[in-house]
Design a protein around this motif. Structure first.
Motif, PDB file in Angstrom:
ATOM      1  N   UNK B 112       0.815  -1.200   0.000  1.00 24.72           N
ATOM      2  CA  UNK B 112       0.000   0.000   0.000  1.00 24.72           C
ATOM      3  C   UNK B 112       0.853   1.256   0.000  1.00 24.72           C
ATOM      4  N   UNK B 135       6.431  13.492   2.869  1.00 26.14           N
ATOM      5  CA  UNK B 135       5.633  12.283   2.971  1.00 26.14           C
ATOM      6  C   UNK B 135       6.191  11.398   4.067  1.00 26.14           C
ATOM      7  N   UNK B 136       5.342  11.035   4.983  1.00 26.87           N
ATOM      8  CA  UNK B 136       5.807  10.137   6.024  1.00 26.87           C
ATOM      9  C   UNK B 136       5.464   8.705   5.660  1.00 26.87           C
ATOM     10  N   UNK B 137       6.441   7.858   5.670  1.00 25.59           N
ATOM     11  CA  UNK B 137       6.187   6.471   5.293  1.00 25.59           C
ATOM     12  C   UNK B 137       5.304   5.786   6.323  1.00 25.59           C
ATOM     13  N   UNK B 138       4.656   4.742   5.876  1.00 34.96           N
ATOM     14  CA  UNK B 138       3.826   3.974   6.779  1.00 34.96           C
ATOM     15  C   UNK B 138       4.708   3.283   7.803  1.00 34.96           C
ATOM     16  N   UNK B 139       4.165   3.110   8.975  1.00 31.90           N
ATOM     17  CA  UNK B 139       4.903   2.335   9.965  1.00 31.90           C
ATOM     18  C   UNK B 139       4.926   0.886   9.507  1.00 31.90           C
ATOM     19  N   UNK B 140       5.871   0.167  10.046  1.00 35.10           N
ATOM     20  CA  UNK B 140       5.977  -1.243   9.681  1.00 35.10           C
ATOM     21  C   UNK B 140       4.669  -1.979   9.941  1.00 35.10           C
ATOM     22  N   UNK B 143       1.958  -1.035   7.452  1.00 32.96           N
ATOM     23  CA  UNK B 143       2.247  -1.644   6.160  1.00 32.96           C
ATOM     24  C   UNK B 143       1.839  -3.108   6.164  1.00 32.96           C
ATOM     25  N   UNK B 144       2.211  -3.779   7.234  1.00 30.66           N
ATOM     26  CA  UNK B 144       1.895  -5.199   7.353  1.00 30.66           C
ATOM     27  C   UNK B 144       0.397  -5.411   7.350  1.00 30.66           C
ATOM     28  N   UNK B 147      -1.131  -4.914   3.916  1.00 29.70           N
ATOM     29  CA  UNK B 147      -0.765  -5.996   3.014  1.00 29.70           C
ATOM     30  C   UNK B 147      -1.559  -7.253   3.326  1.00 29.70           C
ATOM     31  N   UNK B 148      -1.687  -7.537   4.585  1.00 26.70           N
ATOM     32  CA  UNK B 148      -2.467  -8.708   4.988  1.00 26.70           C
ATOM     33  C   UNK B 148      -3.899  -8.582   4.486  1.00 26.70           C
ATOM     34  N   UNK B 183      -1.893   1.494  14.447  1.00 29.09           N
ATOM     35  CA  UNK B 183      -1.605   2.912  14.271  1.00 29.09           C
ATOM     36  C   UNK B 183      -0.650   3.116  13.114  1.00 29.09           C
TER      37      UNK B 183
END
Lengths: 184, 184
Positions: B112, B135-140, B143-144, B147-148, B183
């Motif tokens: 995503x 742009x702040x990247x998604x936290x791990x 992201x997980x 994706x799930x 979060x």
DNA sequence: GGTGAATGCGGCAATTTGTCGCATTTTCAG
DNA sequence: CTGAAAATGCGACAAATTGCCGCATTCACC
């Protein structure tokens, strides 16, 4: 067979990899296939060799120091725009793959790759968009790896900043980076 | 305001994605940022739109049914070489990333990715006196989670199959799905 | 030089995952 | 309809990972 449209006879190939052992093995395999192989373990020597006698092909390993390896691509192409470069790395990521291609690399391969795969990478013709899409989603771990690489790149390799941005502990990020890229 | 070097005011953007929901949400987010967004759910309609009125930017999802959306890249560029295309896909792979860039895409992002990341992807070395992208990247974890959800949806909610595909334990996936708040 | 940030560890405790097992449901072909 | 195969939910416990401390260097910059 089809082959390889590369006529190996007397083609010159420069192999850039800081891992001496890997370098030697691959050089041998490529020599056996008819290439005139020269090797370099650093960017500077690679550049010197290229300036002295531009090779037709370059196999470039990015494990040197991450970013510096990528920067070698435009430098080589400045010396001789006709050089065909494929990037080979044990720490493959989509982010660096995109960078490498934009900088002028012909192809990008994750390690491990054998000599035949490397030659096949050189042989790519004008895009054959009929290339099958890998219809398998990334594993969780792989996705995480890719994401970390991208953010790390955005932060110019600053681990502390990346950890902050990713909302994870610096120590954890360090440990993750210390491990091999995950399989996916 | 801040710094995207993309002047959103009245910039036209074509969003190509077969997932209607995703498409609508992203279109809204982009519209809110000042783009004139049009959408297409198939390659053919995308091409028609582009031919009728070439957009400045294209966000292209590769999950299009049938042939890979990869081929759409050169087709769009034939219509108007100045179009700036970023590829967005839930099935990211190095192979397709390399192909996409070679075919002329400006960037390649794994899903995503939120609107800010997409805009940042357009902003790369774009010859504009660009500023760092905010742009702040998604936290791990986020992201997980995303994706799930994606893969789970692709597998029609089949947890076992999803766990297999994600190369994670079914029990672990169950537990992850059991807890809610992620979060970002 | 001095100062603040970044880095690379070691070492625990806390949390999460991997792995089994097992009792239901669901799915589906015969 | 019926049996087999697959999927599901969940408890329990070991194995692995992460959070979080601290500390000694190193680096960048003034």
């Amino acid at each position: 067979m089809n082959g390889n449209d590369i006529t190996a006879e007397s083609s010159s190939l420069l192999l850039v990899d800081d891992d001496a052992t890997f370098c030697r093995v691959l050089a041998q395999a490529l020599t056996r296939r008819g290439f005139a192989v020269s090797t370099a373990h650093t960017s500077t020597t690679a550049l010197q060799i290229a300036q002295a006698d531009p090779p037709e092909y370059v196999v470039l390993d990015l494990n040197l120091a991450g970013d510096s390896g990528l920067m070698l691509i435009p430098e080589l192409l400045t010396v001789e725009p006709a050089i065909r470069i494929v990037v080979l790395t044990g720490y493959a990521s989509i982010a660096t793959a995109v960078e490498a291609i934009k900088l002028g690399a012909l192809n990008y391969l994750p390690k491990p790759a054998d000599a035949d795969q490397i030659l096949a990478a050189f042989a790519v013709n004008g895009g054959d968009p009929a290339m099958p899409i890998n219809a398998r989603p990334l594993s969780i771990n792989r996705l995480e790896w890719e994401h970390i690489q991208r953010v790390l790149h955005d932060n110019d390799g600053n681990i502390s900043a990346t950890a902050r941005q990713l909302n994870m502990h610096r120590r954890t990020l360090q440990r993750k980076l210390g491990k091999r890229p995950v399989k996916g």
